[in-house]
Design an enzyme around this catalytic site. Structure first.
Site, PDB file in Angstrom:
ATOM      1  N   SER A 258       0.906  -1.209   0.128  1.00  0.00           N
ATOM      2  CA  SER A 258       0.183  -0.038  -0.105  1.00  0.00           C
ATOM      3  C   SER A 258       0.797   1.246   0.094  1.00  0.00           C
ATOM      4  O   SER A 258       0.255   2.269  -0.176  1.00  0.00           O
ATOM      5  CB  SER A 258      -0.785   0.001   1.289  1.00  0.00           C
ATOM      6  OG  SER A 258       0.063   0.072   2.483  1.00  0.00           O
ATOM      7  N   CYS A 259       2.209   1.142   0.353  1.00  0.00           N
ATOM      8  CA  CYS A 259       2.925   2.242   0.502  1.00  0.00           C
ATOM      9  C   CYS A 259       4.000   2.719  -0.842  1.00  0.00           C
ATOM     10  O   CYS A 259       3.869   3.637  -1.426  1.00  0.00           O
ATOM     11  CB  CYS A 259       3.822   2.384   1.753  1.00  0.00           C
ATOM     12  SG  CYS A 259       2.772   2.532   2.882  1.00  0.00           S
ATOM     13  N   PHE A 260       4.866   1.599  -1.060  1.00  0.00           N
ATOM     14  CA  PHE A 260       5.836   1.919  -1.882  1.00  0.00           C
ATOM     15  C   PHE A 260       5.714   2.365  -3.244  1.00  0.00           C
ATOM     16  O   PHE A 260       5.931   3.623  -3.799  1.00  0.00           O
ATOM     17  CB  PHE A 260       6.784   0.717  -2.123  1.00  0.00           C
ATOM     18  CG  PHE A 260       7.815   0.574  -1.031  1.00  0.00           C
ATOM     19  CD1 PHE A 260       8.050   1.544   0.188  1.00  0.00           C
ATOM     20  CD2 PHE A 260       8.995  -0.620  -0.837  1.00  0.00           C
ATOM     21  CE1 PHE A 260       8.915   1.365   1.219  1.00  0.00           C
ATOM     22  CE2 PHE A 260       9.736  -0.478   0.098  1.00  0.00           C
ATOM     23  CZ  PHE A 260       9.582   0.321   1.176  1.00  0.00           C
ATOM     24  N   ASP A 263       3.596   5.924  -3.154  1.00  0.00           N
ATOM     25  CA  ASP A 263       4.367   6.919  -2.568  1.00  0.00           C
ATOM     26  C   ASP A 263       5.443   7.285  -3.573  1.00  0.00           C
ATOM     27  O   ASP A 263       5.740   8.542  -3.513  1.00  0.00           O
ATOM     28  CB  ASP A 263       5.079   6.580  -1.149  1.00  0.00           C
ATOM     29  CG  ASP A 263       3.933   6.590  -0.107  1.00  0.00           C
ATOM     30  OD1 ASP A 263       2.807   6.962  -0.076  1.00  0.00           O
ATOM     31  OD2 ASP A 263       4.538   5.957   1.120  1.00  0.00           O
TER      32      ASP A 263
END
Ligand code: UDX
Length: 441
Positions: A258-260, A263
Protein backbone atom coordinates in the site's frame (compact mmCIF):
# COMPACT_ATOMS: atom_id res chain seq x y z
CA UNK A 1 -5.12 12.85 28.46
CA UNK A 2 -7.88 12.14 25.96
CA UNK A 3 -6.78 11.54 22.38
CA UNK A 4 -8.85 11.19 19.21
CA UNK A 5 -7.60 9.17 16.26
CA UNK A 6 -9.31 9.77 12.93
CA UNK A 7 -9.32 6.81 10.55
CA UNK A 8 -9.26 3.17 11.61
CA UNK A 9 -7.14 1.71 8.81
CA UNK A 10 -3.68 0.20 9.36
CA UNK A 11 -2.17 3.38 10.72
CA UNK A 12 -5.11 4.69 12.75
CA UNK A 13 -6.05 1.40 14.35
CA UNK A 14 -2.51 0.62 15.42
CA UNK A 15 -2.08 4.17 16.71
CA UNK A 16 -5.33 3.80 18.69
CA UNK A 17 -4.53 0.50 20.37
CA UNK A 18 -0.92 1.58 20.94
CA UNK A 19 -1.93 4.80 22.71
CA UNK A 20 -4.53 2.89 24.76
CA UNK A 21 -1.78 0.47 25.81
CA UNK A 22 0.24 3.50 26.97
CA UNK A 23 -2.70 4.44 29.22
CA UNK A 24 -4.33 7.25 27.25
CA UNK A 25 -8.11 7.47 26.80
CA UNK A 26 -8.52 6.97 23.10
CA UNK A 27 -11.46 7.50 20.76
CA UNK A 28 -11.17 6.12 17.25
CA UNK A 29 -13.32 7.97 14.72
CA UNK A 30 -14.32 6.54 11.36
CA UNK A 31 -17.11 7.30 8.89
CA UNK A 32 -17.76 3.57 8.30
CA UNK A 33 -20.60 2.61 10.69
CA UNK A 34 -20.30 -1.15 10.25
CA UNK A 35 -16.58 -1.05 10.92
CA UNK A 36 -17.08 1.08 14.04
CA UNK A 37 -19.71 -1.33 15.35
CA UNK A 38 -17.45 -4.31 14.79
CA UNK A 39 -14.47 -2.57 16.37
CA UNK A 40 -16.54 -1.83 19.49
CA UNK A 41 -17.27 -5.57 19.64
CA UNK A 42 -13.51 -6.21 19.57
CA UNK A 43 -13.53 -7.53 16.01
CA UNK A 44 -10.45 -6.55 14.06
CA UNK A 45 -10.93 -5.71 10.37
CA UNK A 46 -7.25 -6.28 9.56
CA UNK A 47 -4.92 -9.25 9.67
CA UNK A 48 -1.99 -8.02 11.73
CA UNK A 49 -0.01 -9.82 14.44
CA UNK A 50 -1.13 -8.95 18.03
CA UNK A 51 -3.64 -6.33 16.86
CA UNK A 52 -6.87 -8.13 17.72
CA UNK A 53 -5.47 -9.13 21.12
CA UNK A 54 -4.67 -5.50 22.00
CA UNK A 55 -8.00 -4.31 20.61
CA UNK A 56 -9.90 -6.79 22.79
CA UNK A 57 -7.80 -5.82 25.82
CA UNK A 58 -8.64 -2.11 25.61
CA UNK A 59 -11.98 -1.73 23.87
CA UNK A 60 -14.69 -0.73 26.33
CA UNK A 61 -12.05 0.56 28.80
CA UNK A 62 -9.38 2.86 27.47
CA UNK A 63 -10.59 2.64 23.90
CA UNK A 64 -13.84 3.21 22.05
CA UNK A 65 -14.89 3.83 18.47
CA UNK A 66 -17.48 6.19 17.04
CA UNK A 67 -18.63 7.83 13.82
CA UNK A 68 -19.16 11.15 15.60
CA UNK A 69 -16.62 13.96 15.48
CA UNK A 70 -18.19 15.35 18.69
CA UNK A 71 -15.58 13.47 20.69
CA UNK A 72 -12.94 15.87 19.42
CA UNK A 73 -14.35 18.63 21.62
CA UNK A 74 -12.65 17.34 24.76
CA UNK A 75 -9.61 15.74 23.12
CA UNK A 76 -6.30 17.49 23.71
CA UNK A 77 -4.67 15.82 20.74
CA UNK A 78 -6.13 14.58 17.45
CA UNK A 79 -4.21 12.16 15.21
CA UNK A 80 -5.23 12.28 11.56
CA UNK A 81 -4.67 8.85 10.02
CA UNK A 82 -6.91 8.74 6.96
CA UNK A 83 -5.81 7.22 3.66
CA UNK A 84 -4.09 9.16 0.89
CA UNK A 85 -4.65 6.86 -2.10
CA UNK A 86 -3.32 7.42 -5.58
CA UNK A 87 -5.44 9.43 -7.98
CA UNK A 88 -5.72 8.72 -11.72
CA UNK A 89 -2.63 10.79 -12.49
CA UNK A 90 -0.40 9.32 -9.78
CA UNK A 91 -0.81 12.20 -7.27
CA UNK A 92 -1.73 11.54 -3.65
CA UNK A 93 -5.49 12.04 -3.41
CA UNK A 94 -6.07 14.32 -0.43
CA UNK A 95 -9.87 14.14 -0.48
CA UNK A 96 -10.07 12.31 2.86
CA UNK A 97 -7.50 14.60 4.49
CA UNK A 98 -9.49 17.70 3.62
CA UNK A 99 -12.93 16.29 4.42
CA UNK A 100 -11.65 15.13 7.83
CA UNK A 101 -10.07 18.57 8.41
CA UNK A 102 -13.43 20.15 7.64
CA UNK A 103 -15.20 17.82 10.10
CA UNK A 104 -12.60 18.66 12.77
CA UNK A 105 -13.03 22.37 12.11
CA UNK A 106 -16.76 22.09 12.73
CA UNK A 107 -16.05 20.92 16.27
CA UNK A 108 -13.44 23.50 17.23
CA UNK A 109 -13.99 26.33 19.70
CA UNK A 110 -11.53 28.62 21.51
CA UNK A 111 -9.74 25.75 23.26
CA UNK A 112 -6.16 24.79 22.39
CA UNK A 113 -5.68 21.58 20.42
CA UNK A 114 -2.90 19.73 18.66
CA UNK A 115 -3.68 18.15 15.30
CA UNK A 116 -1.10 15.53 14.34
CA UNK A 117 -0.88 14.46 10.70
CA UNK A 118 0.23 10.84 10.50
CA UNK A 119 -1.02 10.15 6.98
CA UNK A 120 1.62 10.27 4.23
CA UNK A 121 0.96 13.64 2.62
CA UNK A 122 2.74 15.59 -0.14
CA UNK A 123 5.22 18.16 1.07
CA UNK A 124 3.36 21.37 1.89
CA UNK A 125 0.15 19.71 3.10
CA UNK A 126 0.64 20.44 6.82
CA UNK A 127 0.98 24.13 5.92
CA UNK A 128 -2.25 23.97 3.90
CA UNK A 129 -4.09 22.28 6.77
CA UNK A 130 -2.89 25.00 9.16
CA UNK A 131 -4.13 27.62 6.70
CA UNK A 132 -7.59 26.00 6.74
CA UNK A 133 -7.60 26.14 10.55
CA UNK A 134 -5.95 29.56 10.90
CA UNK A 135 -8.87 31.05 12.82
CA UNK A 136 -8.55 28.47 15.58
CA UNK A 137 -6.13 27.79 18.38
CA UNK A 138 -4.70 24.66 16.76
CA UNK A 139 -1.09 23.56 16.43
CA UNK A 140 -0.49 21.30 13.42
CA UNK A 141 2.25 18.67 13.79
CA UNK A 142 3.65 16.39 11.11
CA UNK A 143 4.41 12.94 12.52
CA UNK A 144 4.85 10.42 9.68
CA UNK A 145 4.53 6.70 10.37
CA UNK A 146 7.04 4.00 9.42
CA UNK A 147 5.02 0.87 10.10
CA UNK A 148 5.71 -2.27 8.11
CA UNK A 149 2.64 -4.36 7.40
CA UNK A 150 2.65 -7.74 9.11
CA UNK A 151 4.79 -6.43 11.98
CA UNK A 152 3.12 -3.05 12.36
CA UNK A 153 2.27 -3.50 16.06
CA UNK A 154 5.88 -4.42 16.81
CA UNK A 155 7.04 -1.38 14.81
CA UNK A 156 4.67 0.91 16.74
CA UNK A 157 6.20 -0.11 20.07
CA UNK A 158 9.77 -0.29 18.73
CA UNK A 159 10.25 2.70 16.44
CA UNK A 160 13.73 3.43 15.09
CA UNK A 161 13.07 7.16 15.13
CA UNK A 162 10.23 9.57 15.81
CA UNK A 163 9.91 12.39 13.34
CA UNK A 164 8.04 15.52 14.40
CA UNK A 165 7.57 18.59 12.23
CA UNK A 166 6.33 21.90 13.67
CA UNK A 167 5.36 25.31 12.36
CA UNK A 168 7.67 27.14 14.72
CA UNK A 169 10.36 25.51 16.84
CA UNK A 170 10.39 28.51 19.20
CA UNK A 171 6.92 27.60 20.37
CA UNK A 172 7.49 24.84 22.92
CA UNK A 173 3.98 23.74 23.90
CA UNK A 174 3.21 21.31 21.04
CA UNK A 175 6.78 20.00 21.17
CA UNK A 176 6.44 19.24 24.89
CA UNK A 177 3.05 17.54 24.48
CA UNK A 178 4.28 15.35 21.62
CA UNK A 179 7.38 14.43 23.61
CA UNK A 180 5.18 13.53 26.56
CA UNK A 181 3.00 11.26 24.42
CA UNK A 182 6.00 9.48 23.00
CA UNK A 183 7.89 9.42 26.32
CA UNK A 184 6.55 5.88 26.78
CA UNK A 185 9.13 4.61 24.33
CA UNK A 186 12.67 3.68 25.22
CA UNK A 187 14.79 6.77 26.03
CA UNK A 188 17.34 6.01 23.36
CA UNK A 189 14.96 6.41 20.44
CA UNK A 190 16.05 9.45 18.46
CA UNK A 191 13.58 12.29 18.08
CA UNK A 192 13.95 14.33 14.91
CA UNK A 193 12.38 17.68 15.69
CA UNK A 194 12.14 19.79 12.58
CA UNK A 195 9.92 21.91 10.34
CA UNK A 196 6.82 20.64 8.53
CA UNK A 197 8.37 20.32 5.09
CA UNK A 198 11.42 18.36 6.25
CA UNK A 199 9.26 15.97 8.28
CA UNK A 200 6.97 15.38 5.31
CA UNK A 201 9.95 14.82 3.04
CA UNK A 202 11.62 12.34 5.44
CA UNK A 203 8.77 9.93 4.89
CA UNK A 204 8.91 10.09 1.09
CA UNK A 205 12.70 10.07 1.05
CA UNK A 206 12.87 6.96 3.25
CA UNK A 207 10.38 4.98 1.20
CA UNK A 208 11.89 6.11 -2.11
CA UNK A 209 15.39 5.21 -0.97
CA UNK A 210 14.35 1.70 0.07
CA UNK A 211 12.42 1.24 -3.17
CA UNK A 212 15.47 2.44 -5.12
CA UNK A 213 17.67 -0.13 -3.38
CA UNK A 214 15.23 -2.82 -4.50
CA UNK A 215 14.98 -1.57 -8.07
CA UNK A 216 18.77 -1.23 -8.22
CA UNK A 217 19.30 -4.91 -7.43
CA UNK A 218 16.38 -5.92 -9.62
CA UNK A 219 17.97 -4.15 -12.57
CA UNK A 220 21.28 -5.86 -11.83
CA UNK A 221 19.50 -9.21 -11.61
CA UNK A 222 18.62 -9.05 -15.30
CA UNK A 223 22.27 -8.62 -16.27
CA UNK A 224 23.21 -11.27 -13.74
CA UNK A 225 20.90 -13.71 -15.53
CA UNK A 226 22.47 -12.98 -18.89
CA UNK A 227 26.10 -13.18 -17.82
CA UNK A 228 25.70 -16.13 -15.47
CA UNK A 229 26.44 -14.37 -12.18
CA UNK A 230 24.53 -15.10 -8.95
CA UNK A 231 22.83 -11.94 -7.67
CA UNK A 232 22.40 -13.47 -4.22
CA UNK A 233 26.15 -13.77 -3.78
CA UNK A 234 26.72 -10.35 -5.37
CA UNK A 235 24.31 -8.62 -2.94
CA UNK A 236 25.62 -10.59 0.04
CA UNK A 237 29.11 -9.30 -0.68
CA UNK A 238 27.82 -5.78 -1.30
CA UNK A 239 25.88 -5.77 1.97
CA UNK A 240 28.93 -6.57 4.09
CA UNK A 241 30.17 -3.07 3.27
CA UNK A 242 28.56 -1.10 6.12
CA UNK A 243 28.12 1.91 3.89
CA UNK A 244 25.79 -0.16 1.70
CA UNK A 245 24.15 -2.35 4.37
CA UNK A 246 22.53 -5.73 3.76
CA UNK A 247 18.88 -4.76 4.07
CA UNK A 248 16.51 -4.30 1.12
CA UNK A 249 18.96 -5.85 -1.29
CA UNK A 250 16.95 -8.97 -2.16
CA UNK A 251 16.34 -9.21 -5.87
CA UNK A 252 12.89 -10.43 -6.74
CA UNK A 253 9.79 -9.64 -8.74
CA UNK A 254 9.47 -6.12 -7.37
CA UNK A 255 8.12 -4.15 -4.45
CA UNK A 256 4.39 -3.87 -3.81
CA UNK A 257 1.92 -3.06 -1.02
CA UNK A 258 0.00 0.00 0.00
CA UNK A 259 2.98 2.35 0.40
CA UNK A 260 5.98 1.99 -1.90
CA UNK A 261 4.24 2.00 -5.30
CA UNK A 262 1.90 4.88 -4.46
CA UNK A 263 4.43 6.96 -2.51
CA UNK A 264 7.05 6.68 -5.25
CA UNK A 265 4.50 7.77 -7.86
CA UNK A 266 3.35 10.65 -5.63
CA UNK A 267 6.96 11.77 -5.14
CA UNK A 268 7.52 11.77 -8.91
CA UNK A 269 4.48 14.05 -9.25
CA UNK A 270 5.84 16.42 -6.61
CA UNK A 271 9.09 16.77 -8.59
CA UNK A 272 7.15 17.40 -11.78
CA UNK A 273 4.87 19.91 -10.08
CA UNK A 274 8.02 21.79 -9.11
CA UNK A 275 9.45 21.58 -12.64
CA UNK A 276 12.27 19.21 -11.71
CA UNK A 277 12.80 16.04 -13.67
CA UNK A 278 12.90 13.10 -11.20
CA UNK A 279 15.32 10.89 -13.16
CA UNK A 280 16.40 8.38 -10.53
CA UNK A 281 13.07 8.01 -8.78
CA UNK A 282 11.25 7.64 -12.07
CA UNK A 283 13.66 4.87 -13.03
CA UNK A 284 12.95 3.16 -9.69
CA UNK A 285 9.27 3.09 -10.56
CA UNK A 286 9.86 1.94 -14.16
CA UNK A 287 12.21 -0.86 -13.16
CA UNK A 288 9.64 -2.04 -10.65
CA UNK A 289 6.77 -2.04 -13.13
CA UNK A 290 8.89 -3.95 -15.65
CA UNK A 291 10.28 -6.56 -13.29
CA UNK A 292 7.17 -8.74 -13.10
CA UNK A 293 6.84 -8.69 -16.93
CA UNK A 294 10.50 -9.67 -17.25
CA UNK A 295 9.95 -12.59 -14.87
CA UNK A 296 6.77 -13.64 -16.65
CA UNK A 297 8.62 -13.62 -19.98
CA UNK A 298 11.28 -15.80 -18.42
CA UNK A 299 8.58 -18.34 -17.56
CA UNK A 300 7.02 -18.05 -21.00
CA UNK A 301 10.36 -18.46 -22.78
CA UNK A 302 10.92 -21.70 -20.92
CA UNK A 303 7.77 -23.01 -22.65
CA UNK A 304 8.68 -21.54 -26.06
CA UNK A 305 6.06 -18.83 -25.53
CA UNK A 306 3.16 -21.25 -25.17
CA UNK A 307 1.79 -21.70 -21.66
CA UNK A 308 -1.73 -22.52 -22.77
CA UNK A 309 -3.31 -25.08 -20.36
CA UNK A 310 -0.05 -25.41 -18.43
CA UNK A 311 -0.67 -25.70 -14.70
CA UNK A 312 1.20 -23.28 -12.42
CA UNK A 313 1.24 -23.54 -8.63
CA UNK A 314 1.65 -19.94 -7.47
CA UNK A 315 2.88 -19.80 -3.87
CA UNK A 316 2.09 -16.39 -2.34
CA UNK A 317 -0.96 -14.22 -2.97
CA UNK A 318 -0.57 -11.23 -0.62
CA UNK A 319 2.15 -8.66 -1.37
CA UNK A 320 4.40 -9.99 1.38
CA UNK A 321 4.39 -12.65 4.11
CA UNK A 322 2.10 -12.52 7.11
CA UNK A 323 -0.48 -10.15 5.67
CA UNK A 324 -3.79 -10.45 3.83
CA UNK A 325 -3.07 -7.31 1.80
CA UNK A 326 -3.28 -7.83 -1.96
CA UNK A 327 -2.58 -4.23 -2.91
CA UNK A 328 -0.18 -4.15 -5.88
CA UNK A 329 0.72 -7.77 -5.06
CA UNK A 330 3.18 -9.14 -7.60
CA UNK A 331 1.69 -12.62 -7.08
CA UNK A 332 -1.70 -11.34 -8.22
CA UNK A 333 -0.13 -9.49 -11.17
CA UNK A 334 1.61 -12.69 -12.19
CA UNK A 335 -1.62 -14.70 -11.87
CA UNK A 336 -3.32 -12.17 -14.16
CA UNK A 337 -0.56 -12.57 -16.76
CA UNK A 338 -0.62 -16.37 -16.56
CA UNK A 339 -4.41 -16.52 -16.91
CA UNK A 340 -4.43 -14.04 -19.78
CA UNK A 341 -2.05 -16.34 -21.61
CA UNK A 342 -4.25 -19.38 -21.19
CA UNK A 343 -2.57 -21.04 -18.23
CA UNK A 344 -4.29 -22.76 -15.32
CA UNK A 345 -3.34 -21.36 -11.92
CA UNK A 346 -3.50 -23.00 -8.51
CA UNK A 347 -2.86 -20.27 -5.94
CA UNK A 348 -1.82 -20.64 -2.32
CA UNK A 349 -1.04 -18.41 0.66
CA UNK A 350 -0.50 -19.40 4.31
CA UNK A 351 -2.79 -16.56 5.46
CA UNK A 352 -6.44 -17.61 5.23
CA UNK A 353 -7.66 -14.02 4.81
CA UNK A 354 -5.26 -13.54 1.88
CA UNK A 355 -6.84 -16.57 0.18
CA UNK A 356 -10.32 -15.23 0.93
CA UNK A 357 -9.43 -11.79 -0.45
CA UNK A 358 -8.11 -13.40 -3.62
CA UNK A 359 -11.30 -15.40 -4.08
CA UNK A 360 -13.32 -12.21 -3.61
CA UNK A 361 -11.12 -10.24 -5.94
CA UNK A 362 -11.66 -12.55 -8.86
CA UNK A 363 -15.34 -13.11 -8.13
CA UNK A 364 -16.10 -9.44 -7.78
CA UNK A 365 -14.40 -8.48 -10.98
CA UNK A 366 -17.17 -9.37 -13.44
CA UNK A 367 -15.15 -8.59 -16.55
CA UNK A 368 -12.66 -11.22 -15.49
CA UNK A 369 -15.26 -13.75 -14.38
CA UNK A 370 -14.06 -16.29 -16.92
CA UNK A 371 -10.79 -16.50 -15.01
CA UNK A 372 -12.72 -18.42 -12.37
CA UNK A 373 -12.64 -21.53 -14.54
CA UNK A 374 -8.88 -21.53 -14.69
CA UNK A 375 -8.06 -20.30 -11.21
CA UNK A 376 -8.18 -22.34 -8.04
CA UNK A 377 -7.26 -21.03 -4.60
CA UNK A 378 -6.29 -23.81 -2.23
CA UNK A 379 -5.58 -23.94 1.50
CA UNK A 380 -3.09 -26.80 1.36
CA UNK A 381 0.32 -26.30 -0.19
CA UNK A 382 0.71 -29.94 -1.26
CA UNK A 383 -2.70 -29.92 -2.94
CA UNK A 384 -1.64 -26.72 -4.71
CA UNK A 385 1.51 -28.21 -6.21
CA UNK A 386 -0.24 -31.47 -7.18
CA UNK A 387 0.01 -32.09 -10.93
CA UNK A 388 1.66 -28.70 -11.52
CA UNK A 389 3.82 -28.15 -14.57
CA UNK A 390 5.79 -25.64 -12.52
CA UNK A 391 5.92 -24.03 -9.09
CA UNK A 392 6.21 -20.24 -8.98
CA UNK A 393 7.24 -18.51 -5.75
CA UNK A 394 5.91 -14.97 -5.38
CA UNK A 395 6.34 -14.02 -1.69
CA UNK A 396 9.28 -14.28 0.70
CA UNK A 397 7.94 -17.07 2.94
CA UNK A 398 10.61 -19.55 3.89
CA UNK A 399 9.36 -22.36 1.69
CA UNK A 400 12.58 -24.27 2.43
CA UNK A 401 10.85 -25.59 5.55
CA UNK A 402 8.30 -27.48 3.46
CA UNK A 403 8.72 -31.17 2.64
CA UNK A 404 10.31 -31.00 -0.81
CA UNK A 405 10.44 -34.82 -1.07
CA UNK A 406 6.65 -34.75 -0.81
CA UNK A 407 6.41 -31.82 -3.24
CA UNK A 408 8.61 -33.72 -5.67
CA UNK A 409 6.22 -36.65 -5.81
CA UNK A 410 3.15 -34.37 -6.12
CA UNK A 411 4.16 -32.20 -9.08
CA UNK A 412 3.85 -33.23 -12.73
CA UNK A 413 7.15 -31.60 -13.70
CA UNK A 414 9.97 -30.68 -11.38
CA UNK A 415 10.40 -27.04 -12.37
CA UNK A 416 10.60 -24.08 -9.97
CA UNK A 417 10.56 -20.39 -10.82
CA UNK A 418 11.65 -18.65 -7.62
CA UNK A 419 10.50 -15.03 -7.87
CA UNK A 420 11.93 -14.17 -4.46
CA UNK A 421 15.23 -16.08 -4.50
CA UNK A 422 14.12 -17.67 -1.28
CA UNK A 423 14.86 -21.34 -1.95
CA UNK A 424 18.05 -23.22 -1.25
CA UNK A 425 18.77 -23.75 -4.95
CA UNK A 426 21.43 -26.42 -4.41
CA UNK A 427 19.10 -28.55 -2.30
CA UNK A 428 16.24 -28.20 -4.77
CA UNK A 429 18.45 -29.11 -7.72
CA UNK A 430 19.77 -32.18 -5.90
CA UNK A 431 16.17 -33.37 -5.67
CA UNK A 432 15.99 -33.22 -9.45
CA UNK A 433 14.20 -29.87 -9.82
CA UNK A 434 15.11 -27.41 -12.53
CA UNK A 435 15.59 -24.12 -10.67
CA UNK A 436 15.19 -20.61 -12.09
CA UNK A 437 15.61 -17.68 -9.75
CA UNK A 438 15.85 -13.93 -10.32
CA UNK A 439 19.41 -13.28 -11.45
CA UNK A 440 20.57 -16.72 -10.34
CA UNK A 441 20.32 -20.26 -11.60
C1 UDX B 1 6.90 -0.02 3.79
C2 UDX B 1 8.00 0.62 4.63
O1 UDX B 1 8.99 -0.37 4.97
C3 UDX B 1 7.43 1.29 5.87
O2 UDX B 1 8.46 1.92 6.62
C4 UDX B 1 6.41 2.33 5.39
O3 UDX B 1 5.87 3.06 6.43
C5 UDX B 1 5.33 1.63 4.58
O4 UDX B 1 5.91 0.96 3.48
P1 UDX B 1 5.51 -2.28 3.81
O5 UDX B 1 4.68 -1.74 2.70
O6 UDX B 1 4.82 -3.01 4.90
O7 UDX B 1 6.33 -1.10 4.51
O8 UDX B 1 6.53 -3.27 3.11
P2 UDX B 1 8.08 -3.66 3.22
O9 UDX B 1 8.30 -4.74 4.18
O10 UDX B 1 8.91 -2.46 3.38
O11 UDX B 1 8.28 -4.28 1.76
C6 UDX B 1 7.84 -3.57 0.60
C7 UDX B 1 7.98 -4.41 -0.64
O12 UDX B 1 9.34 -4.53 -1.02
C8 UDX B 1 7.44 -5.83 -0.54
O13 UDX B 1 6.67 -6.08 -1.69
C9 UDX B 1 8.67 -6.69 -0.53
O14 UDX B 1 8.44 -7.94 -1.12
C10 UDX B 1 9.65 -5.87 -1.35
N1 UDX B 1 11.07 -6.10 -1.02
C11 UDX B 1 11.55 -5.77 0.20
C12 UDX B 1 11.94 -6.62 -1.99
O15 UDX B 1 11.53 -6.92 -3.12
N2 UDX B 1 13.26 -6.78 -1.68
C13 UDX B 1 13.77 -6.46 -0.46
O16 UDX B 1 14.98 -6.62 -0.27
C14 UDX B 1 12.89 -5.94 0.51
Amino acid sequence: MKISVIGTGYVGLIQSVGLAEFGFDVVGIDIDETKVKRLNEGKCPLYEDDLEELLKKHVGNKLKFTTSYDEIKDSAVIFLCVGTPQDDEGNADLRFIYSATESIKNQLDDGYKILVIKSTVPIGTNRKIKELLKDYNVAVVSNPEFLREGIAVYDFFNPERIVLGFENLEYKKPIDVMKEIYSHFDNNIPFIITDWESAEMIKYASNAFLATKISFVNELSKLSDEVGADIKIVTKAMGIDKRIGNKFLNAGIGYAGSCFPKDIKALIKQFENNNISPKLIKATDEVNEEQICWFFNKIKNYYNNDINQKIFAVLGLAFKPNTDDLRESRGIKLIDLLLKNGAIVKGFDYVEKARENTINRYKLDKSKAFYGYNLYILEDLYETVKDADAIVITTEYNFNNEDWEKIKTAVKNKVVFDGRNILNAEKIKKLGFEYYGVGRK
